[in-house]
Motif scaffolding. Structure first.
Motif, PDB file in Angstrom:
ATOM      1  N   ILE A  87       0.915  -1.038  -0.069  1.00  0.00           N
ATOM      2  CA  ILE A  87      -0.111   0.052   0.012  1.00  0.00           C
ATOM      3  C   ILE A  87       0.778   1.141  -0.067  1.00  0.00           C
ATOM      4  O   ILE A  87       1.767   1.123   0.805  1.00  0.00           O
ATOM      5  N   SER A  88       0.859   1.955  -0.863  1.00  0.00           N
ATOM      6  CA  SER A  88       1.395   3.238  -0.996  1.00  0.00           C
ATOM      7  C   SER A  88       0.615   4.489  -0.922  1.00  0.00           C
ATOM      8  O   SER A  88      -0.430   4.635  -1.441  1.00  0.00           O
TER       9      SER A  88
ATOM     10  N   ALA B  29     -11.278  -1.258   4.952  1.00  0.00           N
ATOM     11  CA  ALA B  29     -12.532  -1.490   5.824  1.00  0.00           C
ATOM     12  C   ALA B  29     -12.712  -3.154   5.808  1.00  0.00           C
ATOM     13  O   ALA B  29     -13.301  -3.622   6.800  1.00  0.00           O
ATOM     14  N   TRP B  30     -12.995  -3.612   4.521  1.00  0.00           N
ATOM     15  CA  TRP B  30     -13.210  -4.913   4.380  1.00  0.00           C
ATOM     16  C   TRP B  30     -12.176  -5.817   4.913  1.00  0.00           C
ATOM     17  O   TRP B  30     -12.461  -7.069   5.618  1.00  0.00           O
ATOM     18  N   LEU B  31     -10.881  -5.645   4.748  1.00  0.00           N
ATOM     19  CA  LEU B  31      -9.969  -6.508   5.216  1.00  0.00           C
ATOM     20  C   LEU B  31      -9.681  -6.566   6.476  1.00  0.00           C
ATOM     21  O   LEU B  31      -9.447  -7.534   7.181  1.00  0.00           O
TER      22      LEU B  31
ATOM     23  N   ALA C  52     -10.095   8.697   4.549  1.00  0.00           N
ATOM     24  CA  ALA C  52     -11.490   8.866   3.709  1.00  0.00           C
ATOM     25  C   ALA C  52     -12.736   9.384   4.525  1.00  0.00           C
ATOM     26  O   ALA C  52     -13.545   9.788   4.114  1.00  0.00           O
ATOM     27  N   ARG C  53     -12.793   8.726   5.827  1.00  0.00           N
ATOM     28  CA  ARG C  53     -13.982   8.940   6.615  1.00  0.00           C
ATOM     29  C   ARG C  53     -13.862  10.682   6.968  1.00  0.00           C
ATOM     30  O   ARG C  53     -14.851  11.110   6.832  1.00  0.00           O
ATOM     31  N   GLN C  54     -12.965  11.018   7.115  1.00  0.00           N
ATOM     32  CA  GLN C  54     -12.690  12.575   7.487  1.00  0.00           C
ATOM     33  C   GLN C  54     -13.251  13.375   6.317  1.00  0.00           C
ATOM     34  O   GLN C  54     -13.607  14.576   6.519  1.00  0.00           O
TER      35      GLN C  54
ATOM     36  N   LEU D  60      -5.283   1.467   7.567  1.00  0.00           N
ATOM     37  CA  LEU D  60      -6.294   2.136   8.684  1.00  0.00           C
ATOM     38  C   LEU D  60      -6.267   3.768   8.650  1.00  0.00           C
ATOM     39  O   LEU D  60      -7.102   4.289   8.731  1.00  0.00           O
ATOM     40  N   GLN D  61      -5.050   4.024   8.271  1.00  0.00           N
ATOM     41  CA  GLN D  61      -4.700   5.538   8.018  1.00  0.00           C
ATOM     42  C   GLN D  61      -5.462   6.066   6.628  1.00  0.00           C
ATOM     43  O   GLN D  61      -6.270   7.113   6.750  1.00  0.00           O
TER      44      GLN D  61
END
Length: 290
Positions: free
Chosen positions: A186-187, A254-256, A278-280, A272-273
């Motif tokens: 993940i980058s 979110a799924w993983l 994304a939620r913010q 998670l960051q």
């Protein structure tokens, strides 16, 4: 008259101990009150063939099980996560050997605890290679567990031929999380031209069928549309599946990691960051894209 070792141990007795009972030369020597070399020479005199070091190791683990075999017989989130690790970073040999080698000790220690592994983790510290990383390895032998893995397509020399296995739907995210921790990345970055954030979820494999299976699952489960599968230019014959759309990467995160599932620390923190950002920004909320 002096009693020789031949007088004490007949060929039939030695064959019974070594071949039938599977005892080691050292064990037989201790049992007979003599040295290793004496038994080794007597075997040669009797024409009893000796096991290779690999055969001896396999037999040792067969007689001295160093992990919980029952763990691998039960379907669970932990089992399918570990199966995903083996599909990416593990190997199985024809004689029932199973080995997992990774650079992240937190994952190896977690696996060790879950499967009840009793031996020490083998640590290899590289020398003479620039940027080479320390690796941690678990090794055990068990034909029954190797057979269970084979049922999911994890067989010897699987790297280029592995097919995406049939995984129960409730565990499919655990399996892919294991694959991601083994052969994924993940980058997160920022574009130089406009300062916009960028994110990229990526999994690679030597098997095109396996990568297509991951693509299919993420489309069916999350309606995620990744980039076109391509050959990784950094490694001949390696295929890459990549998702670059930010809200889709958040969906995958979110799924993983639902229910705070275990994952490699450095990758989980970054994923998670991504989800938190994304939620913010209200691009992802309560499990749904907005």
């Amino acid at each position: 008259m002096k009693v020789t070792l031949r007088d004490k141990i007949s060929k039939e007795t030695l064959e019974e101990l070594y071949v039938q009972q599977g005892r080691s030369i050292g064990e037989i020597a201790k049992l007979c009150g003599c040295g290793y070399g004496s038994i080794s020479r007597l075997m040669s005199e009797y024409g009893i063939g000796k096991r290779s070091s690999k055969q001896g190791l396999a037999l040792h683990f067969k007689r001295n099980t160093n992990f919980d075999v029952e763990f691998f017989k039960q379907e669970s989130p932990e089992f399918f996560y570990i199966l995903g690790l083996w599909a990416s970073d593990g190997c199985v040999t024809k004689d029932g050997g199973l080995k997992l080698t990774m650079c992240d000790i937190d994952v190896v220690e977690w696996v060790k605890e879950r499967i009840g592994y009793k031996n020490k983790v083998f640590v290899r510290i590289p020398t003479g290679f620039q940027n080479a990383k320390t690796t941690y390895t678990l090794t055990f032998y068990n034909q029954e567990v190797a057979g269970i893995f084979e049922g999911y397509g994890i067989v010897p020399n699987k790297s280029l031929t592995i097919k995406f296995p049939n995984i129960p739907r409730q565990f499919i995210h655990d399996f892919i999380r294991g694959v991601f921790d083994g052969d994924g990345s993940i980058s997160v970055g920022v574009r130089s031209d406009n300062g916009a954030r960028t994110q990229s979820f990526r999994i690679v494999s030597g098997s095109l069928d396996f990568v297509k299976g991951i693509e299919r699952v993420l489309e069916e489960e999350l309606n995620v549309r990744g980039n076109k599968i391509s050959a990784d230019k950094r490694g001949a014959g390696v295929y890459e599946y990549r998702v670059s759309r930010r809200q889709d990467v958040a969906k995958i995160a979110a799924w993983l990691y639902q229910n705070d599932a275990f994952g490699m620390k450095r990758k989980k923190e970054k994923m998670l960051q991504v989800l938190s950002d994304a939620r913010q920004e209200r691009r992802y909320e309560v499990g749904k894209a907005v």
